[in-house]
Design a protein around this motif. Structure first.
Motif, PDB file in Angstrom:
ATOM      1  N   ALA A  25     -18.404  49.672  -3.518  1.00  0.00           N
ATOM      2  CA  ALA A  25     -17.597  49.883  -2.317  1.00  0.00           C
ATOM      3  C   ALA A  25     -17.699  48.725  -1.336  1.00  0.00           C
ATOM      4  CB  ALA A  25     -18.024  51.189  -1.638  1.00  0.00           C
ATOM      5  N   VAL A  26     -18.929  48.219  -1.101  1.00  0.00           N
ATOM      6  CA  VAL A  26     -19.051  47.174  -0.073  1.00  0.00           C
ATOM      7  C   VAL A  26     -18.393  45.869  -0.525  1.00  0.00           C
ATOM      8  CG1 VAL A  26     -21.103  48.182   0.987  1.00  0.00           C
ATOM      9  CG2 VAL A  26     -21.378  46.446  -0.819  1.00  0.00           C
ATOM     10  N   ARG A  27     -18.398  45.611  -1.806  1.00  0.00           N
ATOM     11  CA  ARG A  27     -17.679  44.419  -2.276  1.00  0.00           C
ATOM     12  C   ARG A  27     -16.185  44.536  -1.946  1.00  0.00           C
ATOM     13  NH1 ARG A  27     -21.160  44.848  -7.215  1.00  0.00           N
ATOM     14  NH2 ARG A  27     -22.778  43.252  -6.990  1.00  0.00           N
ATOM     15  N   TYR A  28     -15.663  45.738  -2.038  1.00  0.00           N
ATOM     16  CA  TYR A  28     -14.238  45.948  -1.757  1.00  0.00           C
ATOM     17  C   TYR A  28     -13.946  45.834  -0.259  1.00  0.00           C
ATOM     18  CZ  TYR A  28      -9.667  48.291  -1.722  1.00  0.00           C
ATOM     19  OH  TYR A  28      -8.344  48.603  -1.533  1.00  0.00           O
ATOM     20  N   VAL A  29     -14.757  46.474   0.587  1.00  0.00           N
ATOM     21  CA  VAL A  29     -14.449  46.469   2.021  1.00  0.00           C
ATOM     22  C   VAL A  29     -14.802  45.143   2.689  1.00  0.00           C
ATOM     23  CG1 VAL A  29     -14.704  48.966   2.185  1.00  0.00           C
ATOM     24  CG2 VAL A  29     -16.673  47.504   2.720  1.00  0.00           C
ATOM     25  N   TRP A  30     -15.661  44.338   2.062  1.00  0.00           N
ATOM     26  CA  TRP A  30     -16.007  43.042   2.638  1.00  0.00           C
ATOM     27  C   TRP A  30     -15.216  41.876   2.038  1.00  0.00           C
ATOM     28  CZ3 TRP A  30     -21.905  44.292   2.929  1.00  0.00           C
ATOM     29  CH2 TRP A  30     -22.226  44.704   4.227  1.00  0.00           C
ATOM     30  N   GLY A  89     -14.702  46.129   6.314  1.00  0.00           N
ATOM     31  CA  GLY A  89     -16.151  46.022   6.429  1.00  0.00           C
ATOM     32  C   GLY A  89     -16.623  45.286   7.662  1.00  0.00           C
ATOM     33  N   GLU A  90     -15.711  44.676   8.402  1.00  0.00           N
ATOM     34  CA  GLU A  90     -16.103  43.958   9.610  1.00  0.00           C
ATOM     35  C   GLU A  90     -16.098  44.848  10.854  1.00  0.00           C
ATOM     36  OE1 GLU A  90     -13.472  40.629   9.825  1.00  0.00           O
ATOM     37  OE2 GLU A  90     -14.506  39.519   8.227  1.00  0.00           O
ATOM     38  N   PHE A  91     -15.542  46.052  10.771  1.00  0.00           N
ATOM     39  CA  PHE A  91     -15.555  46.959  11.910  1.00  0.00           C
ATOM     40  C   PHE A  91     -16.967  47.514  12.105  1.00  0.00           C
ATOM     41  CE2 PHE A  91     -11.021  47.401  10.538  1.00  0.00           C
ATOM     42  CZ  PHE A  91     -10.461  46.821  11.666  1.00  0.00           C
ATOM     43  N   GLN A  92     -17.388  47.591  13.356  1.00  0.00           N
ATOM     44  CA  GLN A  92     -18.762  48.001  13.640  1.00  0.00           C
ATOM     45  C   GLN A  92     -19.074  49.398  13.109  1.00  0.00           C
ATOM     46  OE1 GLN A  92     -20.200  49.095  17.704  1.00  0.00           O
ATOM     47  NE2 GLN A  92     -21.476  47.271  17.485  1.00  0.00           N
ATOM     48  N   GLY A  93     -18.118  50.327  13.264  1.00  0.00           N
ATOM     49  CA  GLY A  93     -18.343  51.676  12.764  1.00  0.00           C
ATOM     50  C   GLY A  93     -18.631  51.691  11.275  1.00  0.00           C
ATOM     51  N   MET A  94     -17.904  50.874  10.517  1.00  0.00           N
ATOM     52  CA  MET A  94     -18.135  50.774   9.077  1.00  0.00           C
ATOM     53  C   MET A  94     -19.481  50.108   8.789  1.00  0.00           C
ATOM     54  SD  MET A  94     -16.948  51.418   6.059  1.00  0.00           S
ATOM     55  CE  MET A  94     -15.168  51.608   6.145  1.00  0.00           C
ATOM     56  N   GLN A  95     -19.803  49.066   9.530  1.00  0.00           N
ATOM     57  CA  GLN A  95     -21.058  48.362   9.296  1.00  0.00           C
ATOM     58  C   GLN A  95     -22.262  49.256   9.551  1.00  0.00           C
ATOM     59  OE1 GLN A  95     -20.885  44.689  11.543  1.00  0.00           O
ATOM     60  NE2 GLN A  95     -19.909  43.628   9.825  1.00  0.00           N
ATOM     61  N   SER A 113     -26.629  53.665   5.036  1.00  0.00           N
ATOM     62  CA  SER A 113     -26.643  54.035   3.617  1.00  0.00           C
ATOM     63  C   SER A 113     -27.630  53.186   2.836  1.00  0.00           C
ATOM     64  CB  SER A 113     -25.236  53.896   3.024  1.00  0.00           C
ATOM     65  OG  SER A 113     -24.348  54.817   3.619  1.00  0.00           O
ATOM     66  N   TYR A 114     -27.624  51.880   3.088  1.00  0.00           N
ATOM     67  CA  TYR A 114     -28.536  51.014   2.341  1.00  0.00           C
ATOM     68  C   TYR A 114     -29.985  51.320   2.700  1.00  0.00           C
ATOM     69  CZ  TYR A 114     -30.367  46.993  -0.109  1.00  0.00           C
ATOM     70  OH  TYR A 114     -31.062  46.213  -0.991  1.00  0.00           O
ATOM     71  N   THR A 115     -30.239  51.650   3.961  1.00  0.00           N
ATOM     72  CA  THR A 115     -31.595  52.018   4.370  1.00  0.00           C
ATOM     73  C   THR A 115     -32.065  53.255   3.623  1.00  0.00           C
ATOM     74  OG1 THR A 115     -31.254  51.077   6.580  1.00  0.00           O
ATOM     75  CG2 THR A 115     -33.026  52.690   6.345  1.00  0.00           C
ATOM     76  N   SER A 118     -22.469  58.056  -2.422  1.00  0.00           N
ATOM     77  CA  SER A 118     -21.298  57.982  -3.310  1.00  0.00           C
ATOM     78  C   SER A 118     -20.079  58.637  -2.675  1.00  0.00           C
ATOM     79  CB  SER A 118     -21.613  58.615  -4.670  1.00  0.00           C
ATOM     80  OG  SER A 118     -21.917  59.995  -4.537  1.00  0.00           O
ATOM     81  N   GLY A 119     -20.299  59.694  -1.867  1.00  0.00           N
ATOM     82  CA  GLY A 119     -19.189  60.313  -1.146  1.00  0.00           C
ATOM     83  C   GLY A 119     -18.628  59.401  -0.072  1.00  0.00           C
ATOM     84  N   LEU A 120     -19.517  58.756   0.687  1.00  0.00           N
ATOM     85  CA  LEU A 120     -19.071  57.802   1.700  1.00  0.00           C
ATOM     86  C   LEU A 120     -18.334  56.629   1.069  1.00  0.00           C
ATOM     87  CD1 LEU A 120     -22.151  57.687   4.104  1.00  0.00           C
ATOM     88  CD2 LEU A 120     -19.855  58.507   4.664  1.00  0.00           C
ATOM     89  N   ALA A 121     -18.821  56.194  -0.094  1.00  0.00           N
ATOM     90  CA  ALA A 121     -18.200  55.049  -0.763  1.00  0.00           C
ATOM     91  C   ALA A 121     -16.735  55.318  -1.092  1.00  0.00           C
ATOM     92  CB  ALA A 121     -18.983  54.699  -2.031  1.00  0.00           C
ATOM     93  N   VAL A 122     -16.434  56.560  -1.481  1.00  0.00           N
ATOM     94  CA  VAL A 122     -15.037  56.928  -1.742  1.00  0.00           C
ATOM     95  C   VAL A 122     -14.222  56.767  -0.465  1.00  0.00           C
ATOM     96  CG1 VAL A 122     -13.496  58.834  -2.332  1.00  0.00           C
ATOM     97  CG2 VAL A 122     -15.601  58.486  -3.646  1.00  0.00           C
ATOM     98  N   GLU A 123     -14.770  57.217   0.659  1.00  0.00           N
ATOM     99  CA  GLU A 123     -14.058  57.126   1.932  1.00  0.00           C
ATOM    100  C   GLU A 123     -13.880  55.669   2.371  1.00  0.00           C
ATOM    101  OE1 GLU A 123     -15.943  59.621   4.834  1.00  0.00           O
ATOM    102  OE2 GLU A 123     -16.260  61.230   3.377  1.00  0.00           O
ATOM    103  N   TRP A 124     -14.915  54.857   2.202  1.00  0.00           N
ATOM    104  CA  TRP A 124     -14.820  53.444   2.595  1.00  0.00           C
ATOM    105  C   TRP A 124     -13.671  52.743   1.865  1.00  0.00           C
ATOM    106  CZ3 TRP A 124     -20.716  52.146   1.699  1.00  0.00           C
ATOM    107  CH2 TRP A 124     -21.475  52.823   2.661  1.00  0.00           C
TER     108      TRP A 124
END
Length: 445
Positions: free
Chosen positions: A322-327, A338-344, A350-352, A393-399
């Motif tokens: 997902a992050v490869r796609y949004v970034w 992926g540059e919007f603060q809310g998304m970041q 998630s990574y934490t 994985s659920g968030l990734a679908v939304e991203w």
């Protein structure tokens, strides 16, 4: 790639030059000599067959997620194999709900089905964490393939190594390392979380045993030729009559029945098994009579670390996809999403949580290798890793928006695959019960 990368890793266990060292030399990056001498696997297969704890008193403290040279090389090699060989087939296998036989064959060729089996039996002779690393790396690409390798290694191979007679080891371990898939048969229609309320019955005869009954939710059952089956040899004793047996596919009276159609991990076979007076020789008794319930508990405690590794790998695979796609690709309002603060913030959170889950997994694996009590750690790792896998994985679908929802990519597959993590090898509620009981014992005066 060589015909078996685990074979290439073996010299590292004996002080030789491993793949990770060669990769470091090629890149011009070298670790300090002191560090190279200090970091080593906490155990090898030989310690798996002993009740003696591994002496770790002289090993300098290191980060929980730090891998030995062997384990790091294992991660690198399995990642390459998964991306080169499995990834191109993952979507088709999911749609067909079938494991590609060539994938199974290549898993054996690469040594991934005999990670902890000693070399004398044809295995790789590596340590438990190496197996966990392999399971995690496979799940980053396809959790269905990962669970096949997990059940085969952490439940079935371990059962034979720990409890099998020398006859069973000599007969089966070389096959399990090279060409025979294994299956672990415990659950029944009314015996899931209450695993020992089983109805499958064993009867002793002059020549051996007969088994009658049925099993349900059995992983690897289509591909397997080797089955570890739990049955009650003395129902009057309740769960203390439960005994483990080895049954080979094709034995008269043994039937692979209904194949389940599932929400996720669809390439992994899950079937109903029927036993109609299946006759097995006395040498197919696994361990001692009436000890099956103890064996199952011990094996599932180890197996939960494997499922936790599967879930952390799944979470990381969904995250990276997902992050490869949004970034890199998805734009809205003139900017990459992926540059919007809310998304970041969501990405960072998630990574934490993935990192926290992985720390629990590796801590449980290291404690297991060191011979320490790891039951609570395994339960916490499985509980939290399955929660993180479902959330991320659920968030990734939304991203990913629409591209996450369609079946063209892997995002929705990762989410579907994540749901099983809270169910098999002990539901999340069972893990919570286990953790709470152990905490209560610890804090009750």
């Amino acid at each position: 790639m060589s015909s078996s990368f685990t074979r290439a890793l073996r010299p590292a266990l004996r002080g030789g030059r491993c793949l990770a060292q060669r990769a470091a030399a090629r890149s011009g990056v070298a670790r300090p000599i002191a560090a190279r001498n200090a970091i080593r696997p906490l155990s090898t297969t030989s310690s798996l067959r002993s009740d003696d704890p591994v002496d770790i008193s002289e090993i300098p403290p290191t980060p929980i997620s730090h891998l030995s040279e062997v384990e790091a090389a294992m991660a690198e090699a399995v990642s390459k194999f998964a991306n080169d060989v499995i990834l191109p087939k993952a979507r088709d296998m999911d749609e067909a709900e079938t494991m590609d036989p060539t994938v199974v064959e290549q898993l054996f060729e690469q040594g991934l089905m005999g990670v902890e089996i000693p070399e004398e039996y044809g295995g790789a002779g590596m340590n438990f964490t190496a197996a966990i690393v392999g399971i995690e790396e496979l799940a980053r690409v396809d959790p269905s393939v990962s669970v096949m390798v997990d059940v085969h290694n952490t439940l079935c191979n371990t059962a034979l190594l720990k409890y099998g007679s020398e006859h069973l080891k000599r007969t089966w371990l070389p096959r399990l390392a090279t060409n025979t898939v294994a299956s672990f048969c415990l659950s029944e229609p009314v015996s899931g979380s209450d695993a020992f309320a089983m109805h499958t019955k064993a009867t002793e005869t002059a020549d051996g045993f007969t088994i009658s009954g049925g099993k349900m939710w059995i992983t690897n059952s289509i591909e397997a030729d080797f089955f570890i089956v739990f049955a009650n040899l003395d129902p009057a004793k309740g769960y203390r009559g439960i005994t483990a047996f080895v049954i080979e596919k094709g034995t008269p009276g043994f039937e692979i029945a209904k194949k389940e159609k599932k929400l996720g991990i669809r390439a992994s076979s899950t079937c109903v098994l029927n036993f109609d007076d299946v006759k097995i020789p006395k040498e197919n008794l696994l361990g001692e009579r009436g000890q099956g319930y103890k064996y199952a508990i011990s094996l599932l405690n180890e197996g939960r670390i494997g499922i936790a590794a599967q879930m952390t790998g799944l979470a990381l695979g969904a995250f990276e996809n997902a992050v490869r796609y949004v970034w890199n690709d998805r734009r809205q309002f003139g900017s990459l999403v992926g540059e919007f603060q809310g998304m970041q913030h969501q990405i960072a959170q998630s990574y934490t949580e993935i990192a926290a889950a992985r720390a629990l997994v590796y801590n449980a694996a290291r404690k297991k290798e060191a011979g320490e009590d790891f039951v609570k750690d395994a339960a916490m790792a499985k509980l939290y890793a399955s929660q993180v896998a479902g959330k991320v994985s659920g968030l990734a679908v939304e991203w990913m928006g629409g591209m996450g929802f369609v079946r063209e990519g892997l995002a929705e597959k990762f989410w579907r695959d994540s749901k099983i993590g809270a169910i098999y090898e002990g539901t999340s509620n069972i893990q919570l019960n286990t953790i709470a009981k152990l905490l209560q014992k610890e804090y009750t005066s």
